[in-house]
Structure formats: C-alpha cells, structure tokens
Motif scaffolding. Sequence first.
Motif, short mmCIF file in Angstrom:
data_model
loop_
_atom_site.label_atom_id
_atom_site.label_comp_id
_atom_site.label_asym_id
_atom_site.label_seq_id
_atom_site.Cartn_x
_atom_site.Cartn_y
_atom_site.Cartn_z
N ALA A 27 8.97 0.87 -8.68
CA ALA A 27 8.21 -0.14 -9.30
C ALA A 27 7.71 -0.94 -8.20
N ASN A 28 8.04 -1.07 -6.84
CA ASN A 28 7.48 -1.47 -5.78
C ASN A 28 6.40 -0.63 -5.27
N LEU A 29 6.54 0.80 -5.33
CA LEU A 29 5.70 1.81 -4.93
C LEU A 29 4.59 1.50 -5.71
N GLN A 30 4.68 1.62 -7.05
CA GLN A 30 3.86 1.45 -8.04
C GLN A 30 2.68 0.25 -8.16
N ARG A 31 3.38 -0.90 -7.98
CA ARG A 31 2.73 -2.29 -7.63
C ARG A 31 2.06 -2.15 -6.29
N ALA A 32 2.38 -1.71 -5.34
CA ALA A 32 1.53 -1.73 -3.98
C ALA A 32 0.35 -0.83 -4.18
N ARG A 33 0.67 0.51 -4.84
CA ARG A 33 -0.30 1.41 -5.01
C ARG A 33 -1.52 0.73 -5.97
N LEU A 34 -1.13 0.18 -7.09
CA LEU A 34 -2.02 -0.31 -8.03
C LEU A 34 -2.83 -1.66 -7.20
N ARG A 35 -2.11 -2.42 -6.20
CA ARG A 35 -2.78 -3.47 -5.67
C ARG A 35 -4.13 -3.14 -5.08
N ILE A 36 -3.90 -1.88 -4.32
CA ILE A 36 -5.18 -1.57 -3.62
C ILE A 36 -5.88 -0.35 -4.24
N GLY A 37 -5.58 -0.14 -5.62
CA GLY A 37 -6.63 0.69 -6.31
C GLY A 37 -6.59 2.23 -5.99
N LEU A 38 -5.08 2.67 -5.81
CA LEU A 38 -5.23 4.01 -5.18
C LEU A 38 -4.88 4.82 -6.35
N THR A 39 -5.04 6.26 -6.62
CA THR A 39 -4.26 6.95 -7.68
C THR A 39 -2.93 7.55 -7.03
N GLN A 40 -2.01 8.14 -7.92
CA GLN A 40 -0.86 8.65 -7.02
C GLN A 40 -1.03 9.69 -6.53
N SER A 79 4.49 3.54 3.43
CA SER A 79 4.23 2.10 3.93
C SER A 79 2.94 1.99 4.55
N LEU A 80 2.70 2.90 5.46
CA LEU A 80 1.60 2.99 6.14
C LEU A 80 0.22 3.15 5.21
N VAL A 81 0.28 4.10 4.24
CA VAL A 81 -0.85 4.37 3.21
C VAL A 81 -1.02 3.31 2.48
N LEU A 82 0.00 2.53 2.06
CA LEU A 82 -0.08 1.35 1.19
C LEU A 82 -0.42 -0.01 1.88
N GLY A 83 -0.37 -0.13 3.01
CA GLY A 83 -0.56 -1.28 3.92
C GLY A 83 0.56 -2.19 3.58
N VAL A 84 1.76 -1.82 3.61
CA VAL A 84 3.09 -2.59 3.32
C VAL A 84 3.97 -2.44 4.39
N SER A 85 4.92 -2.94 4.63
CA SER A 85 6.14 -2.68 5.18
C SER A 85 7.06 -1.87 4.61
N VAL A 86 7.86 -1.15 5.27
CA VAL A 86 8.94 -0.52 4.42
C VAL A 86 9.89 -1.56 3.80
N ALA A 87 9.93 -2.47 4.40
CA ALA A 87 11.05 -3.60 3.77
C ALA A 87 10.32 -4.01 2.40
N ASP A 88 8.98 -4.08 2.44
CA ASP A 88 8.38 -4.45 1.26
C ASP A 88 8.63 -3.53 0.01
N LEU A 89 8.76 -2.27 0.45
CA LEU A 89 9.14 -1.30 -0.67
C LEU A 89 10.51 -1.15 -1.28
N LEU A 90 11.31 -1.59 -0.21
CA LEU A 90 12.91 -1.49 -0.44
C LEU A 90 13.33 -2.86 -1.41
N PRO A 91 14.03 -2.59 -2.21
CA PRO A 91 14.80 -3.63 -2.94
C PRO A 91 15.88 -4.31 -1.68
N THR A 92 16.24 -5.67 -2.23
CA THR A 92 17.28 -5.96 -1.47
C THR A 92 18.61 -5.37 -1.78
N PRO A 93 19.13 -4.68 -0.66
CA PRO A 93 20.33 -4.44 -1.07
C PRO A 93 21.83 -5.14 -1.34
#
Length: 102
Positions: A27-40, A79-93
């Motif tokens: 869900a974090n991946l999808q949210r980041a992707r949609l935020r920048i308007g890229l396709t899968q 993370s580089l493609v989506l312009g976010v940190s790896v931490a932004d993609l990973l849920p809190t363990p």
Amino acid sequence: MASWHPGPVLAPGAPDPWAEYSRIFGANLQRARLRIGLTQERVAHAAGLSTFTYQKLEKGESNPGTAANPRMQTLVSLSLVLGVSVADLLPTPTEDLLPGAG
C-alpha cells in the motif's frame, strides 16, 4: 545452541504478521507511485523490475499466499524511482515479526 526458526509460530487461524507487514508495504508503494503519477509499468521499468514483479509487490506478495520479501537492491531502487526513503516504504516493525513470537 538455539535453533533458527523462519518466523513466528502461529496458532491455527491466527493472522500472519509478515503478510500484514507486506500488505502495508504494498500500500505504501502504491501510494508513493500514485502521488507522483506514474504507472506500475513505468516504476517497474525504471527500477529494473518486470511489471509482474512490481504488481506483486504492490499486492504485498511474492507468490500467491506468500508475503513479499524484496531484496535490498529492489527496495533502494524503488525508493529512488519514487522519490521517497526506504523507511517511507517500510511499515513500522513490531515484535510479533520476531522469530518465535506469537
């Protein structure tokens, strides 16, 4: 010597904490992707993945019924493609992810 265990021991019918962690990651991946308007397809290509592999990651799966477990290189590339940190993609363990928890 303690034996290694691959993950939590689950009671029958108990939810798998890794499956939930992977679902949130997707869900974090999808949210980041949609935020920048890229396709899968565009994200997958830019990160060096097949579209199928990327789609599975957004679903939180490696294979049906198996929680996603991407390589470090994949996480960093995404993370580089989506312009976010790896931490932004990973849920809190949480501690229920520890081997033997549960």
